[in-house]
Design an enzyme around this catalytic site. Sequence first.
Site, PDB file in Angstrom:
ATOM      1  N   ARG A  41       0.828  -1.201   0.000  1.00 44.61           N
ATOM      2  CA  ARG A  41       0.000   0.000   0.000  1.00 44.61           C
ATOM      3  C   ARG A  41       0.866   1.257   0.000  1.00 44.61           C
ATOM      4  NH1 ARG A  41      -3.052   1.863   5.320  1.00 44.61           N
ATOM      5  NH2 ARG A  41      -0.860   2.037   5.852  1.00 44.61           N
ATOM      6  N   TYR A 154     -23.184   5.605  -3.116  1.00 46.73           N
ATOM      7  CA  TYR A 154     -21.940   6.346  -3.388  1.00 46.73           C
ATOM      8  C   TYR A 154     -22.085   7.240  -4.617  1.00 46.73           C
ATOM      9  CZ  TYR A 154     -19.568   3.659   0.200  1.00 46.73           C
ATOM     10  OH  TYR A 154     -19.201   3.121   1.402  1.00 46.73           O
TER      11      TYR A 154
HETATM   12  O1  CP3 Z   1     -12.577  -8.477   1.373  1.00 50.01           O
HETATM   13  C1  CP3 Z   1     -11.478  -8.327   0.810  1.00 50.01           C
HETATM   14  O2  CP3 Z   1     -10.402  -8.545   1.378  1.00 50.01           O
HETATM   15  C2  CP3 Z   1     -11.456  -7.930  -0.655  1.00 50.01           C
HETATM   16  C3  CP3 Z   1     -11.262  -6.539  -0.882  1.00 50.01           C
HETATM   17  C4  CP3 Z   1     -12.358  -5.531  -0.658  1.00 50.01           C
HETATM   18  C5  CP3 Z   1     -12.050  -4.149  -0.546  1.00 50.01           C
HETATM   19  N1  CP3 Z   1     -13.218  -3.466  -0.532  1.00 50.01           N
HETATM   20  C6  CP3 Z   1     -10.700  -3.564  -0.497  1.00 50.01           C
HETATM   21  C7  CP3 Z   1     -10.512  -2.243   0.097  1.00 50.01           C
HETATM   22  C8  CP3 Z   1     -13.749  -5.653  -0.620  1.00 50.01           C
HETATM   23  C9  CP3 Z   1     -14.620  -6.896  -0.646  1.00 50.01           C
HETATM   24  C10 CP3 Z   1     -14.276  -4.336  -0.559  1.00 50.01           C
HETATM   25  C11 CP3 Z   1     -15.723  -4.048  -0.567  1.00 50.01           C
HETATM   26  C12 CP3 Z   1     -16.196  -2.694  -0.265  1.00 50.01           C
HETATM   27  N2  CP3 Z   1     -15.640  -1.497  -0.621  1.00 50.01           N
HETATM   28  C13 CP3 Z   1     -17.410  -2.407   0.402  1.00 50.01           C
HETATM   29  C14 CP3 Z   1     -18.392  -3.443   0.899  1.00 50.01           C
HETATM   30  C15 CP3 Z   1     -17.938  -4.107   2.130  1.00 50.01           C
HETATM   31  C16 CP3 Z   1     -17.992  -3.252   3.352  1.00 50.01           C
HETATM   32  O3  CP3 Z   1     -16.947  -3.147   4.004  1.00 50.01           O
HETATM   33  O4  CP3 Z   1     -19.074  -2.734   3.674  1.00 50.01           O
HETATM   34  C17 CP3 Z   1     -17.540  -1.015   0.490  1.00 50.01           C
HETATM   35  C18 CP3 Z   1     -18.676  -0.256   1.135  1.00 50.01           C
HETATM   36  C19 CP3 Z   1     -16.421  -0.449  -0.188  1.00 50.01           C
HETATM   37  C20 CP3 Z   1     -16.134   0.987  -0.418  1.00 50.01           C
HETATM   38  C21 CP3 Z   1     -14.860   1.380   0.221  1.00 50.01           C
HETATM   39  N3  CP3 Z   1     -13.603   1.044  -0.260  1.00 50.01           N
HETATM   40  C22 CP3 Z   1     -14.693   2.162   1.376  1.00 50.01           C
HETATM   41  C23 CP3 Z   1     -15.837   2.710   2.221  1.00 50.01           C
HETATM   42  C24 CP3 Z   1     -13.324   2.318   1.579  1.00 50.01           C
HETATM   43  C25 CP3 Z   1     -12.636   3.218   2.544  1.00 50.01           C
HETATM   44  C26 CP3 Z   1     -12.888   2.867   3.945  1.00 50.01           C
HETATM   45  C27 CP3 Z   1     -11.926   1.835   4.408  1.00 50.01           C
HETATM   46  O5  CP3 Z   1     -12.360   0.785   4.898  1.00 50.01           O
HETATM   47  O6  CP3 Z   1     -10.727   2.151   4.316  1.00 50.01           O
HETATM   48  C28 CP3 Z   1     -12.663   1.545   0.579  1.00 50.01           C
HETATM   49  C29 CP3 Z   1     -11.206   1.358   0.441  1.00 50.01           C
HETATM   50  C30 CP3 Z   1     -10.726  -0.042   0.521  1.00 50.01           C
HETATM   51  N4  CP3 Z   1     -11.235  -1.105  -0.175  1.00 50.01           N
HETATM   52  C31 CP3 Z   1      -9.619  -0.495   1.291  1.00 50.01           C
HETATM   53  C32 CP3 Z   1      -9.484  -1.874   1.019  1.00 50.01           C
HETATM   54  C33 CP3 Z   1      -8.425  -2.796   1.541  1.00 50.01           C
HETATM   55  C34 CP3 Z   1      -8.751   0.365   2.208  1.00 50.01           C
HETATM   56  C35 CP3 Z   1      -8.035   1.472   1.534  1.00 50.01           C
HETATM   57  C36 CP3 Z   1      -6.606   1.169   1.129  1.00 50.01           C
HETATM   58  O7  CP3 Z   1      -6.146   0.026   1.242  1.00 50.01           O
HETATM   59  O8  CP3 Z   1      -5.936   2.115   0.692  1.00 50.01           O
END
Ligand code: CP3
Length: 345
Positions: A41, A154
């Site tokens: 990351r 979103y």
């Molecule tokens: O499950 C897994 O390991 C697979 C990867 C995965 C990610 N996002 C990677 C991610 C999955 C299945 C998601 C789904 C996702 N993304 C959802 C539905 C699941 C849930 O948690 O409700 C939602 C609402 C999102 C939208 C999203 N993406 C948000 C709200 C955020 C920021 C908030 C946060 O948790 O950091 C992300 C970013 C994100 N998606 C990260 C990861 C690992 C973190 C940011 C980063 O790594 O820089």
Amino acid sequence: MTAKLKNDLFLRALKGEDVPRPPVWMMRQAGRYLPEFIALRDKYDFFTRCQTPELASEITVQPIRRYGMDAAILFSDILVVPQAMDIAVEMKPGVGPWLPNPVRTPADVDRVVVPDVNDSLGYVLEAIRQTNEKLDGEVPLIGFAGAPWTIFCYCVQGQGSKSFDKAKAFCFTQPEAAHALLRKITETTIAYLKAKVATGVHAVQLFDSWGGMLSPEDYREFSWQYIQQIVDALKPVAPVIVFAKGCWFALDTMSRSGASALGVDWTVSPQVARQLTSGRITLQGNMDPARLLSPPGTIRQMVHEMIRGFGKNRYIVNLGHGILPEVPIEHAGAFIQAVKDYHEG
Ligand code: CP3
């Protein structure tokens, strides 16, 4: 397609077959609690990681190598779908998802594209191929998408929110335009998930993270009908898991949908979840993710209690939502190991 799987516990639980112990994986298992994830990351921004198949496949297998979960989930994000529909999405550090041009009018909806997914999301399909090569048949691979309502939230709100008031206002003041957008998202999602299955994922999960923001009646109108369309379209080709957070009120309906499993969050006890679904479907969940901050001995006891609560069959051990970034790696390990050590008696 992949060779025969060495560990098919997860797929057997989805079929409702008897198993020696339930399978286990964790939502957001490819994520920020892992030092090997943080190392990558710090080098590449979020969507570069999603769009580079070598990176996405590497991140997907990281937790499997460390802990040996019974299923891998492809590293990606639900927001790659609106991106493919020509709606800009950025990931702002400290803020989360940021959509600079949210959809707010019927004209905005008209401009939203239903893309050729093989083209615009081809990088995800390539990540699936590379992941299956790396997994070498060790465990099944889960593909996922956001439920149309959660993606809509979103697209209209433009960012995360405690109330998604702008998304709801759009539904309640311009229902025709709202449904037109939901239909476009649904159509894209069906094509996307079918392409994922054709490329090699073994099951798909729909994340309706914000379904619980709606009243039961509004949920039927703005969320559930579109999820049902996706289940109908995918069911002939792969098992479908529906995780609708906060939607215990819809468990009975969802259990009759043709989905193979339902995810449940921690606000429902295993016994109540079984009752609401009349024991007719595989359930997945549901430990409070913050419980992974408890001492490992407590985690272990709680996992065993949870398995006894749900029963070892028709059950997939998971958290009730994504793992928190501050969870110590040994605590995540205790959660997985407790499931592997489980035996009846
Ligand atoms: O499950 C897994 O390991 C697979 C990867 C995965 C990610 N996002 C990677 C991610 C999955 C299945 C998601 C789904 C996702 N993304 C959802 C539905 C699941 C849930 O948690 O409700 C939602 C609402 C999102 C939208 C999203 N993406 C948000 C709200 C955020 C920021 C908030 C946060 O948790 O950091 C992300 C970013 C994100 N998606 C990260 C990861 C690992 C973190 C940011 C980063 O790594 O820089």
